[in-house]
Design a protein around this motif. Structure first.
Motif, PDB file in Angstrom:
ATOM      1  N   ALA A 111       0.836  -0.978   0.290  1.00 39.43           N
ATOM      2  CA  ALA A 111      -0.238  -0.360   0.144  1.00 39.43           C
ATOM      3  C   ALA A 111       1.098   1.175   0.175  1.00 39.43           C
ATOM      4  O   ALA A 111       0.887   1.860  -0.727  1.00 39.43           O
ATOM      5  N   VAL A 112       2.124   1.047   1.020  1.00 38.68           N
ATOM      6  CA  VAL A 112       3.027   2.493   1.273  1.00 38.68           C
ATOM      7  C   VAL A 112       3.372   2.870  -0.370  1.00 38.68           C
ATOM      8  O   VAL A 112       4.115   3.763  -1.205  1.00 38.68           O
ATOM      9  N   LEU A 113       3.796   1.907  -1.156  1.00 35.30           N
ATOM     10  CA  LEU A 113       4.543   1.043  -2.491  1.00 35.30           C
ATOM     11  C   LEU A 113       3.479   2.189  -3.160  1.00 35.30           C
ATOM     12  O   LEU A 113       4.045   2.643  -4.194  1.00 35.30           O
ATOM     13  N   ALA A 114       2.362   1.685  -4.120  1.00 32.52           N
ATOM     14  CA  ALA A 114       0.882   2.575  -4.436  1.00 32.52           C
ATOM     15  C   ALA A 114       1.394   3.757  -3.755  1.00 32.52           C
ATOM     16  O   ALA A 114       0.975   4.007  -5.513  1.00 32.52           O
ATOM     17  N   LEU A 115       0.684   3.901  -3.077  1.00 38.55           N
ATOM     18  CA  LEU A 115       0.749   5.541  -2.586  1.00 38.55           C
ATOM     19  C   LEU A 115       1.713   6.624  -3.244  1.00 38.55           C
ATOM     20  O   LEU A 115       1.405   7.374  -3.678  1.00 38.55           O
ATOM     21  N   ALA A 116       2.716   5.978  -2.803  1.00 38.50           N
ATOM     22  CA  ALA A 116       3.812   6.443  -3.121  1.00 38.50           C
ATOM     23  C   ALA A 116       4.224   6.826  -5.033  1.00 38.50           C
ATOM     24  O   ALA A 116       5.189   7.340  -5.525  1.00 38.50           O
TER      25      ALA A 116
END
Length: 189
Positions: A111-116
């Motif tokens: 999720a963090v990678l996708a948001l970034a």
């Protein structure tokens, strides 16, 4: 005596953070090529920053140095110092990132990678829309960083969340192995 000096010098070089980054790239190239490319990009960024610092010191001190030897020595030392400091910062961030990934789990990391990735795509698109034709070269690095982040997100999802993927990996085992490698290199094992 000369071979002992050579071994000691090699041991000193291998204990630097820059050498640790290079060794990480070398060892990760086969089992995890995309993270190895990411670490290689970080290593190249550290080299670039060290080169820029050395070049700046060289330019500043060259008029005051009649032969250029002192300016070259100072530039070399400044470049090596900046290289080592940026590599140490990168290794510290890698250690902290591994600890955070271990604590929050693979779904939240995705999720963090996708948001970034989404944020990087939006910022790069916004900068690209307002760029002049002459300034497009300045967008090459942000574009490559965004493409790398998107590729890393896709690879992470396939490698850690899709068991049918041929390169499926165990997230927890990889985190523990990476932390062990960083700790082992820090303690000269």
């Amino acid at each position: 005596m000369l071979s002992a000096f050579g071994r000691a010098t090699l041991g000193l070089i291998l204990q630097t953070h820059a050498a640790r980054l290079a060794i990480m790239v070398w060892r990760m190239r086969r089992p995890a090529p995309l993270p190895a490319l990411l670490v290689a990009a970080v290593f190249l960024l550290c080299l670039r920053l060290g080169w820029a610092a050395g070049r700046t010191v060289w330019t500043a001190l060259l008029p005051a140095s009649p032969t250029g030897i002192a300016a070259g020595l100072a530039a070399g030392l400044a470049g090596l110092a900046v290289l080592e400091l940026t590599a140490a910062l990168a290794v510290t961030f890698a250690t902290a990132g591994l600890q955070l990934a271990y604590d929050i789990g693979r779904h939240r990391v995705l999720a963090v990678l996708a948001l970034a990735s989404v944020a990087a795509l939006l910022v790069t698109s916004w900068r690209f829309a307002g760029a002049q034709p002459a300034g497009l070269f300045d967008l090459a690095l942000p574009f490559l960083a965004t493409a790398g982040l998107v590729a890393m997100t896709i690879w992470f999802e396939r490698a850690y969340l899709k068991p049918a993927y041929p390169g499926f990996r165990d997230f927890w085992a990889d985190i523990v192995a990476a932390r062990h490698f960083l700790n082992r290199a820090a303690h000269a094992e």
